[in-house]
Design a protein around this motif. Structure first.
Motif, mmCIF file in Angstrom:
data_model
loop_
_atom_site.group_PDB
_atom_site.id
_atom_site.type_symbol
_atom_site.label_atom_id
_atom_site.label_comp_id
_atom_site.label_asym_id
_atom_site.label_seq_id
_atom_site.Cartn_x
_atom_site.Cartn_y
_atom_site.Cartn_z
ATOM 1 N N PRO A 1 -30.742 13.407 12.819
ATOM 2 C CA PRO A 1 -30.518 14.854 12.843
ATOM 3 C C PRO A 1 -31.713 15.649 12.298
ATOM 4 C CG PRO A 1 -29.029 13.790 11.287
ATOM 5 C CD PRO A 1 -29.798 12.719 11.963
ATOM 6 N N SER A 2 -32.534 15.023 11.475
ATOM 7 C CA SER A 2 -33.698 15.707 10.907
ATOM 8 C C SER A 2 -34.843 15.740 11.920
ATOM 9 C CB SER A 2 -34.152 14.988 9.639
ATOM 10 O OG SER A 2 -35.390 15.496 9.208
ATOM 11 N N GLU A 3 -35.377 16.919 12.145
ATOM 12 C CA GLU A 3 -36.495 17.087 13.079
ATOM 13 C C GLU A 3 -37.719 16.302 12.619
ATOM 14 O OE1 GLU A 3 -38.698 18.330 16.328
ATOM 15 O OE2 GLU A 3 -36.556 18.611 15.995
ATOM 16 N N HIS B 1 -37.872 13.392 11.151
ATOM 17 C CA HIS B 1 -37.760 11.992 11.548
ATOM 18 C C HIS B 1 -38.021 11.816 13.041
ATOM 19 C CE1 HIS B 1 -35.136 11.493 7.786
ATOM 20 N NE2 HIS B 1 -36.320 10.939 7.557
ATOM 21 N N ARG B 2 -37.571 12.771 13.845
ATOM 22 C CA ARG B 2 -37.841 12.696 15.282
ATOM 23 C C ARG B 2 -39.330 12.881 15.565
ATOM 24 N NH1 ARG B 2 -33.001 15.720 15.505
ATOM 25 N NH2 ARG B 2 -34.130 17.632 15.958
ATOM 26 N N LEU B 3 -40.003 13.732 14.805
ATOM 27 C CA LEU B 3 -41.446 13.901 14.966
ATOM 28 C C LEU B 3 -42.192 12.615 14.630
ATOM 29 C CD1 LEU B 3 -42.009 17.461 13.450
ATOM 30 C CD2 LEU B 3 -42.230 16.783 15.838
ATOM 31 N N VAL B 4 -41.698 11.884 13.622
ATOM 32 C CA VAL B 4 -42.353 10.634 13.214
ATOM 33 C C VAL B 4 -42.353 9.637 14.358
ATOM 34 C CG1 VAL B 4 -42.095 8.600 11.733
ATOM 35 C CG2 VAL B 4 -41.960 10.869 10.743
ATOM 36 N N PHE B 5 -41.193 9.352 14.949
ATOM 37 C CA PHE B 5 -41.167 8.298 15.969
ATOM 38 C C PHE B 5 -41.701 8.754 17.320
ATOM 39 C CE2 PHE B 5 -36.759 9.764 16.798
ATOM 40 C CZ PHE B 5 -36.775 9.837 18.173
ATOM 41 N N MET B 6 -41.797 10.062 17.547
ATOM 42 C CA MET B 6 -42.356 10.548 18.815
ATOM 43 C C MET B 6 -43.881 10.685 18.761
ATOM 44 S SD MET B 6 -39.916 10.792 20.972
ATOM 45 C CE MET B 6 -40.391 11.894 22.277
ATOM 46 N N GLU B 7 -44.479 10.484 17.601
ATOM 47 C CA GLU B 7 -45.919 10.667 17.440
ATOM 48 C C GLU B 7 -46.768 9.856 18.414
ATOM 49 O OE1 GLU B 7 -49.236 10.857 13.904
ATOM 50 O OE2 GLU B 7 -47.400 9.717 13.581
ATOM 51 N N PRO B 8 -46.499 8.549 18.628
ATOM 52 C CA PRO B 8 -47.334 7.798 19.580
ATOM 53 C C PRO B 8 -47.298 8.386 20.995
ATOM 54 C CG PRO B 8 -45.986 6.296 18.299
ATOM 55 C CD PRO B 8 -45.522 7.679 17.984
ATOM 56 N N LEU B 9 -46.161 8.931 21.389
ATOM 57 C CA LEU B 9 -46.058 9.537 22.721
ATOM 58 C C LEU B 9 -46.850 10.835 22.793
ATOM 59 C CD1 LEU B 9 -42.264 8.888 23.299
ATOM 60 C CD2 LEU B 9 -44.163 7.686 24.368
ATOM 61 N N ALA C 1 -33.785 1.916 21.765
ATOM 62 C CA ALA C 1 -34.130 1.231 20.522
ATOM 63 C C ALA C 1 -32.875 0.764 19.803
ATOM 64 C CB ALA C 1 -34.930 2.142 19.613
ATOM 65 N N THR C 2 -32.981 -0.399 19.191
ATOM 66 C CA THR C 2 -31.937 -0.932 18.330
ATOM 67 C C THR C 2 -32.535 -1.042 16.936
ATOM 68 O OG1 THR C 2 -31.060 -2.187 20.183
ATOM 69 C CG2 THR C 2 -30.314 -2.814 17.986
ATOM 70 N N LEU C 3 -31.959 -0.307 15.986
ATOM 71 C CA LEU C 3 -32.481 -0.271 14.621
ATOM 72 C C LEU C 3 -31.478 -0.876 13.659
ATOM 73 C CD1 LEU C 3 -33.670 3.452 14.583
ATOM 74 C CD2 LEU C 3 -35.008 1.457 15.181
ATOM 75 N N HIS C 4 -32.002 -1.568 12.643
ATOM 76 C CA HIS C 4 -31.128 -2.014 11.557
ATOM 77 C C HIS C 4 -31.934 -2.196 10.285
ATOM 78 C CE1 HIS C 4 -32.540 -5.934 13.070
ATOM 79 N NE2 HIS C 4 -32.383 -6.351 11.821
ATOM 80 N N GLY C 5 -31.235 -2.121 9.170
ATOM 81 C CA GLY C 5 -31.848 -2.301 7.860
ATOM 82 C C GLY C 5 -32.527 -1.051 7.359
ATOM 83 N N GLY C 6 -32.686 -0.969 6.056
ATOM 84 C CA GLY C 6 -33.422 0.121 5.434
ATOM 85 C C GLY C 6 -32.742 1.463 5.561
ATOM 86 N N GLY C 7 -33.504 2.507 5.278
ATOM 87 C CA GLY C 7 -33.000 3.871 5.359
ATOM 88 C C GLY C 7 -33.498 4.571 6.602
ATOM 89 N N VAL C 8 -33.140 5.822 6.720
ATOM 90 C CA VAL C 8 -33.457 6.587 7.919
ATOM 91 C C VAL C 8 -34.973 6.753 8.078
ATOM 92 C CG1 VAL C 8 -33.091 8.787 9.101
ATOM 93 C CG2 VAL C 8 -31.273 7.792 7.746
ATOM 94 N N SER C 9 -35.676 7.024 6.982
ATOM 95 C CA SER C 9 -37.126 7.211 7.056
ATOM 96 C C SER C 9 -37.833 5.924 7.473
ATOM 97 C CB SER C 9 -37.654 7.679 5.703
ATOM 98 O OG SER C 9 -39.031 7.868 5.746
#
Length: 108
Positions: free
Chosen positions: A40-42, A44-52, A65-73
């Motif tokens: 929901p945080s913009e 975090h979306r900016l972080v993973f969209m950076e390579p694109l 994507a399938t994510l598991h473990g750790g926190g949202v960041s």
């Protein structure tokens, strides 16, 4: 015949992301949910969209994507690394083809 699929893994802290990239219209699915729903945080979306954004390929690929473990960041960071590796994978194959032609004993 299904479109070409690139699968990679990204890791950050305790988070692991399995990323599947395929040519498409830019749909991003994370653990079966939309990216806006999962992150929901913009920021975090900016972080993973950076390579694109950096490679100017936003909207050119569908990402699952399938994510598991750790926190949202950490998960956003792991997804960023997985996407970057997936974007680099075809270029790495091209580089390997050129390297196979060279022998270490060759004077070139």
């Amino acid at each position: 015949m299904p479109s070409p699929l690139i699968q990679t893994t990204g890791r950050r802290k305790e988070s692991v992301a399995r990323v599947r990239l395929r040519p498409g219209n830019g749909t991003v699915t994370v653990n079966g949910r939309t990216a806006e729903d999962y992150f929901p945080s913009e920021s975090h979306r900016l972080v993973f969209m950076e390579p694109l954004r950096v490679t100017a390929t936003e909207g050119a690929y569908d990402i699952d994507a399938t994510l598991h473990g750790g926190g949202v960041s950490g998960q956003a960071g792991a997804m960023r690394l997985g996407i970057a590796r997936a974007l680099e994978a075809p270029r790495a194959e091209e580089r390997r083809v050129g390297q196979e032609c060279r022998s270490r004993w060759s004077p070139h």
